[in-house]
Design an enzyme around this catalytic site. Structure first.
Site, mmCIF file in Angstrom:
data_model
loop_
_atom_site.group_PDB
_atom_site.id
_atom_site.type_symbol
_atom_site.label_atom_id
_atom_site.label_comp_id
_atom_site.label_asym_id
_atom_site.label_seq_id
_atom_site.Cartn_x
_atom_site.Cartn_y
_atom_site.Cartn_z
ATOM 1 N N GLN A 46 65.827 87.282 39.467
ATOM 2 C CA GLN A 46 65.718 88.578 39.468
ATOM 3 C C GLN A 46 66.812 89.564 39.171
ATOM 4 O O GLN A 46 68.062 89.140 39.675
ATOM 5 C CB GLN A 46 64.866 88.971 40.652
ATOM 6 C CG GLN A 46 63.194 88.561 40.493
ATOM 7 C CD GLN A 46 62.784 87.299 41.041
ATOM 8 O OE1 GLN A 46 63.707 86.699 41.704
ATOM 9 N NE2 GLN A 46 61.971 86.804 40.154
ATOM 10 N N ASN A 66 62.161 91.169 36.683
ATOM 11 C CA ASN A 66 62.006 90.049 36.229
ATOM 12 C C ASN A 66 62.680 89.546 34.828
ATOM 13 O O ASN A 66 63.045 90.501 34.347
ATOM 14 C CB ASN A 66 60.323 89.449 36.310
ATOM 15 C CG ASN A 66 59.789 89.510 37.502
ATOM 16 O OD1 ASN A 66 60.208 89.012 38.505
ATOM 17 N ND2 ASN A 66 58.570 90.005 37.539
ATOM 18 N N CYS A 75 60.568 90.564 46.576
ATOM 19 C CA CYS A 75 61.204 89.475 46.380
ATOM 20 C C CYS A 75 62.181 89.184 47.752
ATOM 21 O O CYS A 75 63.081 89.669 48.216
ATOM 22 C CB CYS A 75 62.457 89.471 45.297
ATOM 23 S SG CYS A 75 63.296 88.041 45.165
ATOM 24 N N ASN A 156 53.412 91.063 46.568
ATOM 25 C CA ASN A 156 53.161 90.616 45.020
ATOM 26 C C ASN A 156 52.028 89.486 45.421
ATOM 27 O O ASN A 156 51.892 88.932 46.340
ATOM 28 C CB ASN A 156 54.330 90.211 44.356
ATOM 29 C CG ASN A 156 55.107 88.941 45.186
ATOM 30 O OD1 ASN A 156 54.784 88.672 46.226
ATOM 31 N ND2 ASN A 156 56.307 88.770 44.729
ATOM 32 N N HIS A 158 49.934 85.894 45.532
ATOM 33 C CA HIS A 158 50.287 84.595 45.432
ATOM 34 C C HIS A 158 48.999 83.659 45.594
ATOM 35 O O HIS A 158 47.871 84.050 46.268
ATOM 36 C CB HIS A 158 51.332 84.298 46.839
ATOM 37 C CG HIS A 158 52.324 84.875 46.678
ATOM 38 N ND1 HIS A 158 53.727 83.979 46.062
ATOM 39 C CD2 HIS A 158 52.908 86.052 47.150
ATOM 40 C CE1 HIS A 158 54.843 84.918 45.966
ATOM 41 N NE2 HIS A 158 54.212 86.122 46.604
ATOM 42 N N ASN A 189 51.802 84.696 41.434
ATOM 43 C CA ASN A 189 52.905 83.759 41.746
ATOM 44 C C ASN A 189 51.971 82.377 42.285
ATOM 45 O O ASN A 189 50.999 82.380 42.919
ATOM 46 C CB ASN A 189 53.706 84.140 42.911
ATOM 47 C CG ASN A 189 54.524 85.352 42.394
ATOM 48 O OD1 ASN A 189 55.665 85.075 41.789
ATOM 49 N ND2 ASN A 189 54.160 86.443 42.921
ATOM 50 N N GLU A 207 57.054 81.356 39.584
ATOM 51 C CA GLU A 207 56.907 82.724 39.945
ATOM 52 C C GLU A 207 56.628 83.544 38.766
ATOM 53 O O GLU A 207 56.908 83.230 37.521
ATOM 54 C CB GLU A 207 58.585 83.116 40.352
ATOM 55 C CG GLU A 207 59.010 82.832 41.498
ATOM 56 C CD GLU A 207 60.249 83.725 42.034
ATOM 57 O OE1 GLU A 207 60.031 84.752 42.060
ATOM 58 O OE2 GLU A 207 61.295 82.980 42.506
ATOM 59 N N ARG A 208 55.730 84.511 38.938
ATOM 60 C CA ARG A 208 55.484 85.308 37.981
ATOM 61 C C ARG A 208 56.368 86.155 37.246
ATOM 62 O O ARG A 208 57.327 86.712 37.682
ATOM 63 C CB ARG A 208 54.369 86.444 38.669
ATOM 64 C CG ARG A 208 53.622 87.651 37.769
ATOM 65 C CD ARG A 208 53.111 88.561 38.658
ATOM 66 N NE ARG A 208 53.805 89.212 39.493
ATOM 67 C CZ ARG A 208 53.418 90.164 39.985
ATOM 68 N NH1 ARG A 208 52.275 90.818 39.799
ATOM 69 N NH2 ARG A 208 54.236 90.978 41.327
ATOM 70 N N CYS A 216 61.459 80.921 46.496
ATOM 71 C CA CYS A 216 60.916 82.376 46.623
ATOM 72 C C CYS A 216 60.426 82.454 47.943
ATOM 73 O O CYS A 216 59.616 82.182 48.605
ATOM 74 C CB CYS A 216 59.532 82.083 45.708
ATOM 75 S SG CYS A 216 58.632 83.662 45.601
ATOM 76 N N GLY A 217 61.349 83.691 48.316
ATOM 77 C CA GLY A 217 60.848 84.183 49.696
ATOM 78 C C GLY A 217 59.397 84.756 50.258
ATOM 79 O O GLY A 217 59.007 84.042 51.112
ATOM 80 N N SER A 218 58.952 85.414 49.251
ATOM 81 C CA SER A 218 57.596 85.885 49.339
ATOM 82 C C SER A 218 56.689 84.570 49.106
ATOM 83 O O SER A 218 55.528 84.765 50.197
ATOM 84 C CB SER A 218 57.334 87.058 48.390
ATOM 85 O OG SER A 218 57.348 86.709 47.011
ATOM 86 N N GLY A 219 56.862 83.907 48.290
ATOM 87 C CA GLY A 219 55.946 82.651 48.265
ATOM 88 C C GLY A 219 56.169 81.744 49.516
ATOM 89 O O GLY A 219 55.045 81.237 49.770
#
Length: 280
Positions: A46, A66, A75, A156, A158, A189, A207-208, A216-219
């Site tokens: 990113q 992205n 992110c 975002n 997932h 994602n 990741e999208r 991926c932290g949010s993932g």
């Protein structure tokens, strides 16, 4: 035009970070793509622009691009990196970062790890969003060996697929197919995960807009929440192991998700006309 940048990463999830607090910086999609090229550009998962905050409750605004030039709403690993960087500038161990998805409270621990309150996990099908009403704990979606995901929005969208062995999944094949599935109007994602212990999960991510990344932290937040929702782990604190290392995810009783992990600086450089002068 020349723009200074700092390269940082969280568990190998890497970022080109530029500081636009004193002078506005905007990147076109073509520029973002050129900078992201790991052979001819700098390379990143990113591209991050630090900007003055819009909300007075925030210390800075973080814009996330992205590699395909699209803008991301969240992110987690980049948030930790930027929090560490800006906290050092401000001489503080707590700060608030604004993104297009909202405000994120961050704290720098004495051991150097960074904790981010990623906000509440949004679980309603409209908040993901999905194309039609669905039980987000068991979404009617399948592609090859992947089926029955848990969907979570962490700023975002997932989709988390639990499997017997995350390592065995052909993610380069199925990731892009699921990312662009019609059930996800904003794309998604894609995570594949398996449980490794009473409070531990192994995951991989597509990741999208970026493809496979080391972390991926949010993932990881989505995977932790999904495992807790399914009753696959004990308690509400989960160690999530990604390709790049471990993140600690805690889903609080108030619905917020805390993510804790390391950050690292790689190098500094300057973006010049060779990358910034690409045609739009």
């Amino acid at each position: 035009m020349m723009i200074d940048f700092l390269k940082m990463h969280g568990l190998g999830n890497d970022f080109v970070i530029v500081d636009g607090r004193t002078q506005p910086i905007r990147f076109s999609a073509a520029q973002a793509r050129a900078i992201s090229d790991r052979r001819k550009g700098i390379g990143y998962d990113q591209l991050i622009v630090i900007e003055p905050p819009v909300d007075p409750a925030a210390d800075i605004f973080m814009r996330i691009l992205n590699p395909d030039g699209s803008e991301a709403g969240a992110c987690g690993n980049a948030t930790r990196c930027v929090a560490s960087l800006v906290a050092g500038d401000l001489g503080r161990d707590h700060l608030t970062i604004q993104t297009i998805s909202g405000l994120l409270a961050c704290s720098i621990r004495a051991d150097g790890l960074v904790t981010v309150d990623m906000g509440p996990a949004r679980l309603d099908w409209q908040a993901i969003p999905l194309a039609h009403a669905s039980d987000t704990a068991h979404v009617d979606l399948a592609e090859g060996p992947l089926a029955d995901p848990v969907c979570v929005n962490m700023g975002n969208p997932h989709a988390v697929f639990f499997v017997d062995d995350a390592e065995a999944v052909d993610l380069p094949r199925f990731g892009p197919l699921l990312e662009t599935h019609p059930i996800f109007p904003n794309r998604a994602n894609i995570e594949v995960a398996h449980v490794t212990g009473p409070a531990a999960v192994r995951m991989r991510v597509w990741e999208r807009g970026a493809g496979i990344t080391q972390a991926c932290g949010s993932g990881a937040c989505a995977v932790g929440v999904a495992a807790i929702r399914r009753g696959l782990v004990q308690g509400r604190r989960v160690t999530v192991t990604l390709d790049g290392g471990d993140l600690i995810i805690e889903w609080l009783e108030n619905g917020h998700v805390l993510m804790t992990g390391p950050v690292a600086r790689s190098f500094r450089g300057t973006l010049g006309p060779e990358l910034l002068g690409v045609p739009a």
